[in-house]
Motif scaffolding. Sequence first.
Motif, PDB file in Angstrom:
ATOM      1  N   ALA A 144       0.832  -1.208   0.000  1.00 53.19           N
ATOM      2  CA  ALA A 144       0.000   0.000   0.000  1.00 53.19           C
ATOM      3  C   ALA A 144       0.866   1.257   0.000  1.00 53.19           C
ATOM      4  N   ASP A 145       2.173   1.089  -0.277  1.00 51.67           N
ATOM      5  CA  ASP A 145       3.124   2.204  -0.321  1.00 51.67           C
ATOM      6  C   ASP A 145       3.238   2.921   1.023  1.00 51.67           C
ATOM      7  N   ILE A 146       3.093   2.162   2.098  1.00 51.78           N
ATOM      8  CA  ILE A 146       3.321   2.683   3.447  1.00 51.78           C
ATOM      9  C   ILE A 146       4.589   2.028   3.977  1.00 51.78           C
ATOM     10  N   GLU A 147       5.584   2.848   4.297  1.00 51.12           N
ATOM     11  CA  GLU A 147       6.885   2.318   4.714  1.00 51.12           C
ATOM     12  C   GLU A 147       6.973   2.282   6.235  1.00 51.12           C
ATOM     13  N   VAL A 148       7.454   1.165   6.761  1.00 47.98           N
ATOM     14  CA  VAL A 148       7.742   1.057   8.187  1.00 47.98           C
ATOM     15  C   VAL A 148       9.231   1.324   8.359  1.00 47.98           C
ATOM     16  N   LEU A 149       9.556   2.424   9.042  1.00 44.43           N
ATOM     17  CA  LEU A 149      10.946   2.835   9.191  1.00 44.43           C
ATOM     18  C   LEU A 149      11.552   2.235  10.451  1.00 44.43           C
ATOM     19  N   PRO A 150      12.801   1.777  10.380  1.00 50.63           N
ATOM     20  CA  PRO A 150      13.460   1.220  11.561  1.00 50.63           C
ATOM     21  C   PRO A 150      13.740   2.310  12.590  1.00 50.63           C
ATOM     22  N   PRO A 151      13.962   1.931  13.849  1.00 57.37           N
ATOM     23  CA  PRO A 151      14.238   2.932  14.899  1.00 57.37           C
ATOM     24  C   PRO A 151      15.475   3.762  14.557  1.00 57.37           C
ATOM     25  N   ARG A 152      15.375   5.082  14.740  1.00 54.84           N
ATOM     26  CA  ARG A 152      16.487   6.010  14.514  1.00 54.84           C
ATOM     27  C   ARG A 152      16.427   7.099  15.583  1.00 54.84           C
ATOM     28  N   LEU A 153      17.572   7.710  15.872  1.00 56.54           N
ATOM     29  CA  LEU A 153      17.624   8.739  16.898  1.00 56.54           C
ATOM     30  C   LEU A 153      16.616   9.859  16.655  1.00 56.54           C
ATOM     31  N   GLN A 154      16.405  10.211  15.372  1.00 55.22           N
ATOM     32  CA  GLN A 154      15.539  11.356  15.093  1.00 55.22           C
ATOM     33  C   GLN A 154      14.057  11.033  15.247  1.00 55.22           C
ATOM     34  N   HIS A 155      13.719   9.750  15.364  1.00 50.90           N
ATOM     35  CA  HIS A 155      12.305   9.418  15.572  1.00 50.90           C
ATOM     36  C   HIS A 155      12.148   8.187  16.472  1.00 50.90           C
TER      37      HIS A 155
END
Length: 526
Positions: free
Chosen positions: A233-244
């Motif tokens: 569905a073109d929704i990306e799950v982003l891995p944990p990062r300091l900025q989020h």
Amino acid sequence: MTDNFDINNFDDDNVWDLFCEGDTKGIFQLESHLGRHWSKETKPRNRKDLAALISLIRPGTLMAKDANGKSMTQVYADRKAGKSDSPVEYLHESLEPILKETYGVLVYQEQSMAIAQKLAGFNGVQADTLRKAIGKKKADVMEAVKKEFMDGVEKQRVVNTGVAEEIFSWIEKSSRYAFNKSHAVAYAYLAYWSAYCKCYRRQKFYTIYLNRANRKPYPDEEKKQLINDAKKADIEVLPPRLQHLVADFSRDKNKSVIYYGINHIKNVGGAETKKIMDFLQDCEVKHFNWLGCLFSIVEGLRINKRATIALISVGAFNGKNNLASRQKMLYEFDSWKKLTERERKTIVSNYNSGDPSVFAEDLSGAINHLIQGRGLKINARRMETVKDIKDSLDNPFYDINDNALTVAIDEEKFLAAPLTCSKVDGLDIINSTNMCQDVQKGTITGKAILAAEIVRIKIVKTKNGKNPGQEMAFLSLEDGSGDLEDVVIFPDGYKENKDVIIEGNTVLLHGEAKKGSFIVNKATQI
């Protein structure tokens, strides 16, 4: 998204299209591969169709066979599709009003009761007794109920004795699989409501379901399927990062992304999550470098070793402009743990002193200030050990650069799915022409070459054809774009390529894309 969100609009074509396309991951009762397959096969367009589908994917119905050996589920699907070799038939014309909505297939317990009322004149209580008696499978009870049924048939004179005998045996067999219609209808409402939410609130839908994945019997598999479904569905799950960094899965209302919650990283428990999230409220860490994280978060908050390794391995300490090697951070963390607690405290104190002369870009530099005697006197014997630790940092024992395969393996281990890259990305895939999502979305047809990991194999034997009994396989693939389930390799192709058709293998698959599926002709090891 729509401005007219009406979950009780049961005539929404977009929602019914979702069912017909088999896009039912996360949909109540239909989220399994079985549910997705039969939803696509039966193509429900109303609540009656949906209730029947939910009943037809029960084990009993799938195992119950007609005279030709076809499952009753397949019989229903073929008849509903109007296939010429599967005409809708009734044992007797009196059954048509009762079985018409399910294309002549006895699906519900209530249909058995209605047949008894129609043919044998049973009242409601008698009909329910019949249903219960059949379910108990007790010979003496069955004999009494059958006699009552046959006596009623003789009085009603709707069908003759021979037809009645056959109908009763049919009802008796159906008890092994017939479902309760009242339950099916209630389930159909829940299925439609969840599908409506998925259709019009997809990002929120995936976020909520991901946060509840740990309640499933197989949480990792659930997360992986949801993440891959979100990609479609073109929704990306982003891995944990300091900025989020967030505690739980959280959606960005301005972007089609979902942030992976650190509380859902394997080996990172609630205590570690609370420490980090409380710290973030008082300190801006998104611009921290690795040493800042090591000294302020790992050491300062006393995060345990297992949680730290998991956080490093998934890139949680990588800032927006600080994509340091995870292998390097793991190596430095291992070296850090070899220092004594007094030595570690001294290094942190030096780092936090604000004195530019003790600023270090990496752990080796920070340890060097310790060797120079800043803040702590170390005896000669221990000094040799500290120097050895520094030397190992300057001259690592192995390659500490990241590669796609290692990153993907670590993310799958701790996050349930690779998010930054796939196992295939680090391999020589110059000969591939397309990705899994190109096939899944139907954007390509004809010849194609896919570079992918084989994540699941189902081997079956052919029943028809010139040489029945031959092995063929259904595959599930995965690459950086997501997964692809509708992949088949027929007997000749499987026989020639079975040495590389192995779960976990990364392969180049030559074949043909057609309507969201892929037929494999040749497979080679990457």
